[in-house]
Design a protein around this motif. Structure first.
Motif, PDB file in Angstrom:
ATOM      1  N   ARG A 136       0.828  -1.201   0.000  1.00 33.85           N
ATOM      2  CA  ARG A 136       0.000   0.000   0.000  1.00 33.85           C
ATOM      3  C   ARG A 136       0.864   1.252   0.000  1.00 33.85           C
ATOM      4  NH1 ARG A 136      -4.312   0.203  -1.904  1.00 33.85           N
ATOM      5  NH2 ARG A 136      -5.471   1.397  -0.338  1.00 33.85           N
ATOM      6  N   VAL A 137       2.162   1.070   0.077  1.00 35.17           N
ATOM      7  CA  VAL A 137       3.115   2.164  -0.050  1.00 35.17           C
ATOM      8  C   VAL A 137       3.968   1.884  -1.277  1.00 35.17           C
ATOM      9  CG1 VAL A 137       5.087   3.352   0.981  1.00 35.17           C
ATOM     10  CG2 VAL A 137       3.163   2.627   2.427  1.00 35.17           C
ATOM     11  N   LEU A 138       4.036   2.856  -2.176  1.00 40.60           N
ATOM     12  CA  LEU A 138       4.807   2.711  -3.409  1.00 40.60           C
ATOM     13  C   LEU A 138       5.904   3.766  -3.447  1.00 40.60           C
ATOM     14  CD1 LEU A 138       5.366   1.651  -6.282  1.00 40.60           C
ATOM     15  CD2 LEU A 138       3.510   3.138  -7.101  1.00 40.60           C
ATOM     16  N   VAL A 139       7.149   3.299  -3.549  1.00 40.38           N
ATOM     17  CA  VAL A 139       8.289   4.188  -3.749  1.00 40.38           C
ATOM     18  C   VAL A 139       8.634   4.121  -5.227  1.00 40.38           C
ATOM     19  CG1 VAL A 139      10.703   4.614  -3.190  1.00 40.38           C
ATOM     20  CG2 VAL A 139       9.139   3.803  -1.410  1.00 40.38           C
ATOM     21  N   GLY A 142      10.860   9.572  -9.231  1.00 37.21           N
ATOM     22  CA  GLY A 142      10.171  10.852  -9.386  1.00 37.21           C
ATOM     23  C   GLY A 142      10.306  11.396 -10.797  1.00 37.21           C
ATOM     24  N   PRO A 143       9.677  12.524 -11.075  1.00 42.25           N
ATOM     25  CA  PRO A 143       9.652  13.057 -12.443  1.00 42.25           C
ATOM     26  C   PRO A 143      11.029  13.425 -12.982  1.00 42.25           C
ATOM     27  CG  PRO A 143       8.722  14.635 -10.860  1.00 42.25           C
ATOM     28  CD  PRO A 143       8.886  13.352 -10.147  1.00 42.25           C
ATOM     29  N   GLU A 144      11.991  13.773 -12.119  1.00 41.08           N
ATOM     30  CA  GLU A 144      13.345  14.083 -12.604  1.00 41.08           C
ATOM     31  C   GLU A 144      14.112  12.823 -12.985  1.00 41.08           C
ATOM     32  OE1 GLU A 144      15.074  17.363  -9.681  1.00 41.08           O
ATOM     33  OE2 GLU A 144      13.854  15.843  -8.663  1.00 41.08           O
ATOM     34  N   LEU A 145      13.823  11.729 -12.293  1.00 38.54           N
ATOM     35  CA  LEU A 145      14.577  10.496 -12.472  1.00 38.54           C
ATOM     36  C   LEU A 145      14.062   9.685 -13.657  1.00 38.54           C
ATOM     37  CD1 LEU A 145      16.757   8.551 -11.449  1.00 38.54           C
ATOM     38  CD2 LEU A 145      15.095   7.674  -9.773  1.00 38.54           C
ATOM     39  N   ASP A 146      12.761   9.524 -13.771  1.00 37.75           N
ATOM     40  CA  ASP A 146      12.157   8.774 -14.877  1.00 37.75           C
ATOM     41  C   ASP A 146      10.718   9.251 -15.035  1.00 37.75           C
ATOM     42  OD1 ASP A 146      10.863   6.774 -16.497  1.00 37.75           O
ATOM     43  OD2 ASP A 146      12.542   5.439 -16.078  1.00 37.75           O
ATOM     44  N   GLU A 147      10.512  10.124 -15.995  1.00 40.06           N
ATOM     45  CA  GLU A 147       9.207  10.762 -16.157  1.00 40.06           C
ATOM     46  C   GLU A 147       8.108   9.750 -16.460  1.00 40.06           C
ATOM     47  OE1 GLU A 147       7.324  14.637 -18.540  1.00 40.06           O
ATOM     48  OE2 GLU A 147       9.355  13.917 -18.970  1.00 40.06           O
ATOM     49  N   ALA A 148       8.421   8.747 -17.309  1.00 38.12           N
ATOM     50  CA  ALA A 148       7.410   7.754 -17.684  1.00 38.12           C
ATOM     51  C   ALA A 148       7.016   6.885 -16.493  1.00 38.12           C
ATOM     52  CB  ALA A 148       7.928   6.888 -18.827  1.00 38.12           C
ATOM     53  N   VAL A 162      -2.595   2.261  -4.090  1.00 39.42           N
ATOM     54  CA  VAL A 162      -1.758   2.486  -2.908  1.00 39.42           C
ATOM     55  C   VAL A 162      -2.312   3.650  -2.093  1.00 39.42           C
ATOM     56  CG1 VAL A 162       0.350   1.562  -3.935  1.00 39.42           C
ATOM     57  CG2 VAL A 162      -0.196   3.976  -4.241  1.00 39.42           C
ATOM     58  N   ARG A 163      -1.852   3.716  -0.844  1.00 40.01           N
ATOM     59  CA  ARG A 163      -2.297   4.817   0.017  1.00 40.01           C
ATOM     60  C   ARG A 163      -1.203   5.876   0.193  1.00 40.01           C
ATOM     61  NH1 ARG A 163      -2.043   0.632   4.298  1.00 40.01           N
ATOM     62  NH2 ARG A 163      -0.078   0.875   5.419  1.00 40.01           N
ATOM     63  N   ALA A 164       0.039   5.537  -0.238  1.00 39.91           N
ATOM     64  CA  ALA A 164       1.135   6.502  -0.164  1.00 39.91           C
ATOM     65  C   ALA A 164       2.030   6.320  -1.375  1.00 39.91           C
ATOM     66  CB  ALA A 164       1.939   6.325   1.117  1.00 39.91           C
ATOM     67  N   LEU A 165       2.425   7.435  -1.986  1.00 38.65           N
ATOM     68  CA  LEU A 165       3.313   7.432  -3.149  1.00 38.65           C
ATOM     69  C   LEU A 165       4.483   8.352  -2.841  1.00 38.65           C
ATOM     70  CD1 LEU A 165       4.110   6.815  -6.068  1.00 38.65           C
ATOM     71  CD2 LEU A 165       2.527   8.620  -6.813  1.00 38.65           C
ATOM     72  N   LEU A 166       5.689   7.748  -2.783  1.00 42.23           N
ATOM     73  CA  LEU A 166       6.882   8.495  -2.404  1.00 42.23           C
ATOM     74  C   LEU A 166       7.853   8.524  -3.574  1.00 42.23           C
ATOM     75  CD1 LEU A 166       7.296   6.892   1.124  1.00 42.23           C
ATOM     76  CD2 LEU A 166       6.347   9.152   0.605  1.00 42.23           C
ATOM     77  N   ALA A 167       8.307   9.708  -3.933  1.00 46.14           N
ATOM     78  CA  ALA A 167       9.149   9.890  -5.118  1.00 46.14           C
ATOM     79  C   ALA A 167      10.628   9.903  -4.755  1.00 46.14           C
ATOM     80  CB  ALA A 167       8.769  11.187  -5.831  1.00 46.14           C
ATOM     81  N   LEU A 168      11.425   9.322  -5.641  1.00 46.62           N
ATOM     82  CA  LEU A 168      12.884   9.328  -5.517  1.00 46.62           C
ATOM     83  C   LEU A 168      13.472  10.361  -6.457  1.00 46.62           C
ATOM     84  CD1 LEU A 168      13.509   5.465  -5.632  1.00 46.62           C
ATOM     85  CD2 LEU A 168      13.436   6.911  -3.596  1.00 46.62           C
ATOM     86  N   GLY A 185      -6.842  11.219  -1.153  1.00 49.99           N
ATOM     87  CA  GLY A 185      -6.761  10.025  -0.324  1.00 49.99           C
ATOM     88  C   GLY A 185      -5.406   9.346  -0.315  1.00 49.99           C
ATOM     89  N   VAL A 186      -4.399   9.961  -0.962  1.00 52.03           N
ATOM     90  CA  VAL A 186      -3.068   9.344  -1.045  1.00 52.03           C
ATOM     91  C   VAL A 186      -2.030  10.344  -0.552  1.00 52.03           C
ATOM     92  CG1 VAL A 186      -1.322   8.335  -2.574  1.00 52.03           C
ATOM     93  CG2 VAL A 186      -3.759   7.928  -3.023  1.00 52.03           C
ATOM     94  N   VAL A 187      -1.121   9.869   0.302  1.00 47.81           N
ATOM     95  CA  VAL A 187       0.018  10.688   0.736  1.00 47.81           C
ATOM     96  C   VAL A 187       1.029  10.719  -0.400  1.00 47.81           C
ATOM     97  CG1 VAL A 187       1.930  10.898   2.368  1.00 47.81           C
ATOM     98  CG2 VAL A 187      -0.321  10.094   3.152  1.00 47.81           C
ATOM     99  N   VAL A 188       1.362  11.922  -0.888  1.00 47.27           N
ATOM    100  CA  VAL A 188       2.312  12.069  -1.990  1.00 47.27           C
ATOM    101  C   VAL A 188       3.440  12.983  -1.533  1.00 47.27           C
ATOM    102  CG1 VAL A 188       2.669  12.800  -4.375  1.00 47.27           C
ATOM    103  CG2 VAL A 188       0.483  11.764  -3.709  1.00 47.27           C
ATOM    104  N   GLY A 189       4.675  12.569  -1.750  1.00 48.54           N
ATOM    105  CA  GLY A 189       5.800  13.410  -1.366  1.00 48.54           C
ATOM    106  C   GLY A 189       7.117  12.792  -1.784  1.00 48.54           C
ATOM    107  N   TYR A 190       8.178  13.512  -1.560  1.00 51.43           N
ATOM    108  CA  TYR A 190       9.518  13.007  -1.825  1.00 51.43           C
ATOM    109  C   TYR A 190      10.024  12.222  -0.616  1.00 51.43           C
ATOM    110  CZ  TYR A 190       9.952  15.782  -6.080  1.00 51.43           C
ATOM    111  OH  TYR A 190       9.773  16.291  -7.345  1.00 51.43           O
ATOM    112  N   VAL A 191      10.673  11.102  -0.871  1.00 49.32           N
ATOM    113  CA  VAL A 191      11.191  10.277   0.223  1.00 49.32           C
ATOM    114  C   VAL A 191      12.123  11.080   1.116  1.00 49.32           C
ATOM    115  CG1 VAL A 191      12.708   8.330   0.773  1.00 49.32           C
ATOM    116  CG2 VAL A 191      10.968   8.077  -0.982  1.00 49.32           C
ATOM    117  N   SER A 192      13.058  11.798   0.499  1.00 43.97           N
ATOM    118  CA  SER A 192      14.063  12.518   1.288  1.00 43.97           C
ATOM    119  C   SER A 192      13.428  13.568   2.187  1.00 43.97           C
ATOM    120  CB  SER A 192      15.097  13.150   0.366  1.00 43.97           C
ATOM    121  OG  SER A 192      14.464  13.974  -0.607  1.00 43.97           O
ATOM    122  N   GLU A 193      12.468  14.311   1.672  1.00 44.28           N
ATOM    123  CA  GLU A 193      11.817  15.346   2.471  1.00 44.28           C
ATOM    124  C   GLU A 193      10.945  14.740   3.562  1.00 44.28           C
ATOM    125  OE1 GLU A 193       9.659  17.826  -0.213  1.00 44.28           O
ATOM    126  OE2 GLU A 193      11.455  18.569  -1.252  1.00 44.28           O
TER     127      GLU A 193
END
Length: 637
Positions: A136-139, A142-148, A162-168, A185-193
């Motif tokens: 339910r958590v997807l890492v 992110g858009p800079e690393l692989d846009e597709a 998923v309930r959380a989407l974390l970008a690298l 309904g989904v937590v979206v953010g950068y992993v590092s932040e």
């Protein structure tokens, strides 16, 4: 107290002395998290990973010590814990390699279960793997690393997967990160932040135990639906120890890594084993061995970082053999490990001649965690992939009696199905999960602790394993089992042939006949010439291929393994099209590789009569190929 490592493990005779000490007595860490914690305690200031942003920027790495890696993993593991990840909850990882993915993978195993996913799989397969894993958590990249990949991850999140989407972010990214869209309904953010506020000194949740599931790795091709193989912490740490026990590489040896982290080799051989031994690993950029720039600068990278060893597939070494060393000092490279598919002797010879670096062959599979067999630098056994690793055992059983798992194996030299037992054998495939955890079943692959590898081979008198093919790839001509490798080896002796794969083509009299597909360096060679060459060089007349077809490339999986289903589909399409060529109302014949098998579809024109349909069905039935007969509707294009 028994030492963790044996005094010596670089010759076949060392095996007995190693196994005189039980593995349980060696003090091997219980979990992958324990491996990381131990490394941070023993070598806090030593560099653990050196990650290149991309091959062209190999002089601009991000360098992380063991202590820093431990703190980063703790922060991300605590982030996962804060998002509700518990011991049997999976964190899906959908990204090319980068520094943050290394951290996230280890953190997922600390907090729950890592579920790496190949981004090249089609979206339906990715969604199914997420469902099977229960992630339910997807890492994701992110858009800079692989846009597709980021767009695909967003679609999964918007679809409620998923309930959380974390970008690298890319390795070494600086400056402000691009804003991310919100998803209801989904937590979206950068992993590092998101991980920054969490403590790095320790993991706040319940630490894993040896028997807990550490990861679920998908296995299979790129079109058939993959299966999820579960690995326990014991599986992974045991295999990492067996690899690290090799005394040809000490703790000061620098390892080069470029295989994707969704593959077990990358995790076990080039991440966990070096962590256990305190070795530094240089990680290539996100494209890994698919980056053309990497090959251009490869020997300069080896010289600069004093790389001692690496792990790759045969196609990588074939390419490196053509890359001039150009005066680079590559004396640090003691050996290179090769696996995942059979090593053609021509590739070995050309690489070793061009570089002076010996290739160390190995063998393993996801269901046995990663590595089960290894070769030796000073003891060559031509045609063998090596000796079993410590605490693993191999026996060969009759190919027609695998379901019985004979109590005794076949004598030395006799070909049969390869079975493996030991602490690296997986508990099974994930069939689903509920509130109590995963439902895992080996689906008949493991009986009484013995894993049916599906590979064919034999043990010689010294106990070295020789592989001869895949049981599922056997070509059965008139009830006679034929090993496709016999045909492939014969074709590879032709000076123009650079690759060869043989498959069974449906035949109405014999059931199957062998055909081969090749790639060539010289387009002047004809298919008839190659067919005649194969007929003259195969060891048995029945194995002479009925046809040899030249292709631009041979199909491979994402990690470089031969993938024969598309070739079987092509052979099926050709033979059915030929059988139906005189029926005017046949509009199209196609054959497709689906879920591990080949199915055909014959399309008839709308004007086709019932008699025509019956005739098509009769002719197709001669080939015992699963087939649909469909009729175009009036007005269809």
């Amino acid at each position: 107290m028994t030492e963790l490592w044996p005094d010596r493990y670089d010759r076949p005779e060392d095996l007995a002395a190693i196994e005189a000490v039980p593995l349980a007595a060696r003090g091997v860490p219980a979990t992958t998290y324990d491996v990381l914690s131990r490394a941070a305690d023993l070598w806090p200031e030593r560099t653990a990973v050196v990650v290149l942003p991309e091959a062209a920027r190999w002089r601009e790495p991000v360098m992380v010590t063991f202590a820093e890696l431990h703190a980063q993993v703790n922060r991300v593991a605590n982030l996962f814990y804060g998002l509700g990840v518990r011991r049997e909850d999976a964190v899906a990882l959908l990204s090319p390699n980068c520094q943050e993915l290394i951290v996230a993978t280890l953190a997922a195993q600390a907090a729950g279960v890592a579920a790496p996913v190949n981004g090249a799989l089609n979206p339906a397969h990715v969604r199914e793997l997420l469902r099977l894993s229960g992630a339910r958590v997807l890492v994701a990249a992110g858009p800079e690393l692989d846009e597709a990949l980021w767009a695909a991850a967003l679609e999964l999140a918007r679809g409620g997967a998923v309930r959380a989407l974390l970008a690298l972010r890319p390795t070494g990214a600086d400056g402000a990160a691009p804003p991310l869209p919100s998803v209801e309904g989904v937590v979206v953010g950068y992993v590092s932040e998101a991980a920054a506020p969490f403590p790095g000194e320790e993991f706040l949740g319940t630490a894993p135990t040896a028997d807990d599931i550490a990861a679920v790795f998908h296995t299979g091709g790129t079109t058939g639906l993959p299966k999820l193989a579960a690995h326990t912490h014991t599986n992974e740490v045991s295999d990492a120890w067996m690899i690290g026990a090799n005394t040809a590489a000490d703790e000061d040896s620098v390892v080069f890594a470029a295989l994707p982290l969704f593959h077990v080799n990358a995790l076990v051989v080039t991440l966990l084993s070096p962590l256990l031994k305190g070795q530094q690993v240089v990680w290539a950029g996100p494209l890994g061995y698919r980056d053309i720039s990497l090959f251009k600068d490869f020997w300069r990278i080896v010289e600069h970082y004093r790389v001692a060893t690496m792990s790759a597939v045969p196609t990588v070494y074939a390419a490196l053999a053509t890359c001039p060393v150009d005066g680079a000092d590559i004396s640090s490279m003691r050996f290179a490990v090769v696996g995942a598919s059979a090593l053609p002797e021509g590739v070995r010879n050309s690489f070793e001649a061009a570089t002076g670096i010996p290739l160390l062959e190995g063998y393993g599979l996801t269901e046995a965690t990663c590595a089960s067999v290894r070769g030796f630098l000073d003891v060559r056994r031509p045609g063998s992939v090596g000796q079993r690793m410590p605490y693993q055992h191999i026996k060969i059983v009759d190919v027609d009696a695998v379901s019985g798992f004979l109590p005794a194996g076949l004598p030395a030299g006799e070909v049969g199905t390869v079975l493996i037992s030991g602490p690296t054998v997986f508990p099974g495939y994930v069939q689903g999960r509920d509130e109590h955890g995963y439902h895992i079943d080996s689906l008949g692959k493991v009986v009484d602790g013995w894993l049916d590898t599906g590979d064919l081979g034999y043990l010689d008198k010294e106990g070295f394993l020789h592989l001869t093919g895949r049981a599922k790839d056997l070509i059965i001509r008139g009830g006679h089992n034929m090993d496709p490798r016999v045909i492939e080896d014969a074709l590879l002796t032709h000076p123009a042939v650079t690759g060869a794969q043989a498959v069974g083509q449906p035949d109405r009299r014999s059931g199957e006949v062998p055909v081969a597909y090749v790639t060539v360096a010289d387009r002047g060679v004809t298919e008839d010439e190659l067919r005649a060459w194969a007929a003259a060089h195969v060891s048995e007349a029945a194995a002479a291929p009925k046809a040899v077809r030249v292709l631009d490339t041979l199909p491979l999986t994402a990690v470089g393994k031969p993938y024969k289903l598309p070739l079987r589909a092509d052979a099926t399409r050709r033979v059915l099209a030929d059988a139906l060529r005189d029926i005017n109302d046949v509009e199209q014949v196609i054959a497709e590789a689906e879920s591990g098998s080949v199915t055909a579809t014959v399309t008839l024109r709308a004007s086709a009569s019932a008699l025509t349909t019956a005739e098509v069905e009769r002719r197709v039935a001669d080939y015992t190929v699963p087939c649909r007969i469909v009729t175009q509707q009036p007005g269809d294009a």
